[in-house]
Motif scaffolding. Structure first.
Motif, PDB file in Angstrom:
ATOM      1  N   PRO A 139       0.791  -1.231   0.000  1.00 11.97           N
ATOM      2  CA  PRO A 139       0.000   0.000   0.000  1.00 11.97           C
ATOM      3  C   PRO A 139       0.828   1.288   0.000  1.00 11.97           C
ATOM      4  CG  PRO A 139      -0.768  -1.497   1.716  1.00 11.97           C
ATOM      5  CD  PRO A 139       0.473  -2.074   1.147  1.00 11.97           C
ATOM      6  N   ALA A 140       1.881   1.338   0.804  1.00 13.93           N
ATOM      7  CA  ALA A 140       2.692   2.564   0.890  1.00 13.93           C
ATOM      8  C   ALA A 140       3.416   2.825  -0.421  1.00 13.93           C
ATOM      9  CB  ALA A 140       3.676   2.460   2.046  1.00 13.93           C
ATOM     10  N   GLU A 141       4.039   1.779  -0.962  1.00 14.07           N
ATOM     11  CA  GLU A 141       4.755   1.927  -2.234  1.00 14.07           C
ATOM     12  C   GLU A 141       3.797   2.254  -3.382  1.00 14.07           C
ATOM     13  OE1 GLU A 141       8.022   1.837  -3.283  1.00 14.07           O
ATOM     14  OE2 GLU A 141       8.471   2.013  -1.156  1.00 14.07           O
ATOM     15  N   ALA A 142       2.638   1.610  -3.380  1.00 14.68           N
ATOM     16  CA  ALA A 142       1.659   1.842  -4.440  1.00 14.68           C
ATOM     17  C   ALA A 142       1.170   3.285  -4.421  1.00 14.68           C
ATOM     18  CB  ALA A 142       0.478   0.880  -4.293  1.00 14.68           C
ATOM     19  N   TYR A 143       0.866   3.817  -3.236  1.00 11.59           N
ATOM     20  CA  TYR A 143       0.374   5.191  -3.136  1.00 11.59           C
ATOM     21  C   TYR A 143       1.457   6.185  -3.547  1.00 11.59           C
ATOM     22  CZ  TYR A 143      -2.040   9.305  -1.393  1.00 11.59           C
ATOM     23  OH  TYR A 143      -2.654  10.528  -1.311  1.00 11.59           O
ATOM     24  N   ALA A 144       2.693   5.954  -3.100  1.00 15.19           N
ATOM     25  CA  ALA A 144       3.795   6.848  -3.468  1.00 15.19           C
ATOM     26  C   ALA A 144       4.025   6.820  -4.982  1.00 15.19           C
ATOM     27  CB  ALA A 144       5.068   6.453  -2.726  1.00 15.19           C
ATOM     28  N   THR A 145       3.967   5.646  -5.567  1.00 19.33           N
ATOM     29  CA  THR A 145       4.140   5.511  -7.017  1.00 19.33           C
ATOM     30  C   THR A 145       2.987   6.169  -7.762  1.00 19.33           C
ATOM     31  OG1 THR A 145       5.356   3.456  -6.705  1.00 19.33           O
ATOM     32  CG2 THR A 145       4.439   3.849  -8.888  1.00 19.33           C
ATOM     33  N   PHE A 146       1.773   6.011  -7.245  1.00 17.97           N
ATOM     34  CA  PHE A 146       0.594   6.638  -7.849  1.00 17.97           C
ATOM     35  C   PHE A 146       0.760   8.158  -7.886  1.00 17.97           C
ATOM     36  CE2 PHE A 146      -3.626   8.549  -7.340  1.00 17.97           C
ATOM     37  CZ  PHE A 146      -4.249   8.072  -8.481  1.00 17.97           C
ATOM     38  N   ARG A 147       1.115   8.757  -6.762  1.00 13.63           N
ATOM     39  CA  ARG A 147       1.309  10.220  -6.700  1.00 13.63           C
ATOM     40  C   ARG A 147       2.419  10.668  -7.644  1.00 13.63           C
ATOM     41  NH1 ARG A 147      -0.657  13.558  -2.638  1.00 13.63           N
ATOM     42  NH2 ARG A 147       1.184  14.855  -2.861  1.00 13.63           N
ATOM     43  N   GLN A 148       3.525   9.922  -7.649  1.00 13.26           N
ATOM     44  CA  GLN A 148       4.657  10.288  -8.510  1.00 13.26           C
ATOM     45  C   GLN A 148       4.254  10.225  -9.986  1.00 13.26           C
ATOM     46  OE1 GLN A 148       7.439  11.590  -7.688  1.00 13.26           O
ATOM     47  NE2 GLN A 148       8.559  11.469  -9.601  1.00 13.26           N
ATOM     48  N   SER A 149       3.521   9.198 -10.359  1.00 11.69           N
ATOM     49  CA  SER A 149       3.077   9.063 -11.742  1.00 11.69           C
ATOM     50  C   SER A 149       2.144  10.210 -12.141  1.00 11.69           C
ATOM     51  CB  SER A 149       2.390   7.713 -11.947  1.00 11.69           C
ATOM     52  OG  SER A 149       2.040   7.529 -13.283  1.00 11.69           O
ATOM     53  N   LEU A 150       1.226  10.580 -11.241  1.00 13.89           N
ATOM     54  CA  LEU A 150       0.348  11.726 -11.517  1.00 13.89           C
ATOM     55  C   LEU A 150       1.174  12.997 -11.698  1.00 13.89           C
ATOM     56  CD1 LEU A 150      -2.748  11.430  -9.144  1.00 13.89           C
ATOM     57  CD2 LEU A 150      -2.682  11.123 -11.613  1.00 13.89           C
ATOM     58  N   ARG A 151       2.141  13.193 -10.813  1.00 11.56           N
ATOM     59  CA  ARG A 151       2.984  14.401 -10.891  1.00 11.56           C
ATOM     60  C   ARG A 151       3.706  14.484 -12.228  1.00 11.56           C
ATOM     61  NH1 ARG A 151       7.190  14.418  -6.707  1.00 11.56           N
ATOM     62  NH2 ARG A 151       7.639  16.427  -7.664  1.00 11.56           N
ATOM     63  N   ILE A 152       4.289  13.381 -12.653  1.00  9.47           N
ATOM     64  CA  ILE A 152       5.059  13.379 -13.895  1.00  9.47           C
ATOM     65  C   ILE A 152       4.153  13.578 -15.103  1.00  9.47           C
ATOM     66  CG2 ILE A 152       6.425  11.889 -15.423  1.00  9.47           C
ATOM     67  CD1 ILE A 152       7.653  10.673 -12.833  1.00  9.47           C
ATOM     68  N   ASN A 153       3.033  12.860 -15.146  1.00 14.02           N
ATOM     69  CA  ASN A 153       2.177  12.885 -16.329  1.00 14.02           C
ATOM     70  C   ASN A 153       1.317  14.142 -16.463  1.00 14.02           C
ATOM     71  OD1 ASN A 153       2.830  10.352 -17.608  1.00 14.02           O
ATOM     72  ND2 ASN A 153       1.933   9.395 -15.809  1.00 14.02           N
TER      73      ASN A 153
END
Length: 165
Positions: free
Chosen positions: A63-77
């Protein structure tokens, strides 16, 4: 004189309609951008598996890694900063909010296929395996002020693993 007043009235209606049409095009474009970015972000988040559980043949999303990756992907895209507000040059004008971020996998105790329902966001889907579900929103672009306040642009996305059994 009568002709000039009629012409001015028609011109005002034309300009108002033109701005309204531009606003609708902007809404369509922003919704499409948000949908694409949300789809990519939930896909990236679903890849963050717990490797110890995976070695035992279980697909459990961290869950922690998934949420961090989700936010990072939104930021980049979407061209956002750490607070999910638009950076200079971003097409967005207002902050993106993560309304919902949910992980459904074997650690939650569900059996697949599973009917996932969230009536608040209009999601009803039979999930075949471990999944990441997210809903993001941003404010509706406004070029023409009206008495009715436009609702926010709300975009859901679901990424699932389909288990072969």
């Amino acid at each position: 004189m009568d002709y000039i007043i009629k012409l001015a009235f028609v011109l005002l209606i034309f300009i108002y309609s033109w701005f309204f049409q531009i606003q609708n095009q902007e809404w369509d474009m922003l919704r499409s951008m948000l949908k694409d970015a949300n789809n990519m972000a939930v896909h990236d988040a679903s890849q963050q598996l717990n490797e110890a559980a995976r070695a035992q043949g279980r697909l459990i999303i961290d869950p922690a890694e998934a949420y961090a990756t989700f936010r990072q992907s939104l930021r980049i895209n979407l061209g956002l900063d750490g607070g999910l507000s638009p950076l200079a040059g971003s097409r967005l004008q207002t902050q993106v909010k993560i309304v919902k971020f949910d992980i459904v996998d074997e650690s939650t105790g569900v059996n697949f296929p599973f009917l996932y329902e969230d009536s608040a966001h209009g999601i009803a889907k039979y999930i075949q395996g471990p999944s990441v579900i997210a809903v993001i929103e941003t404010k509706h672009p406004v070029l023409v002020t009206r008495a009715k306040v436009q609702e926010a642009i709300i975009v859901p996305a679901v990424q699932e693993y389909k288990l072969n059994e």
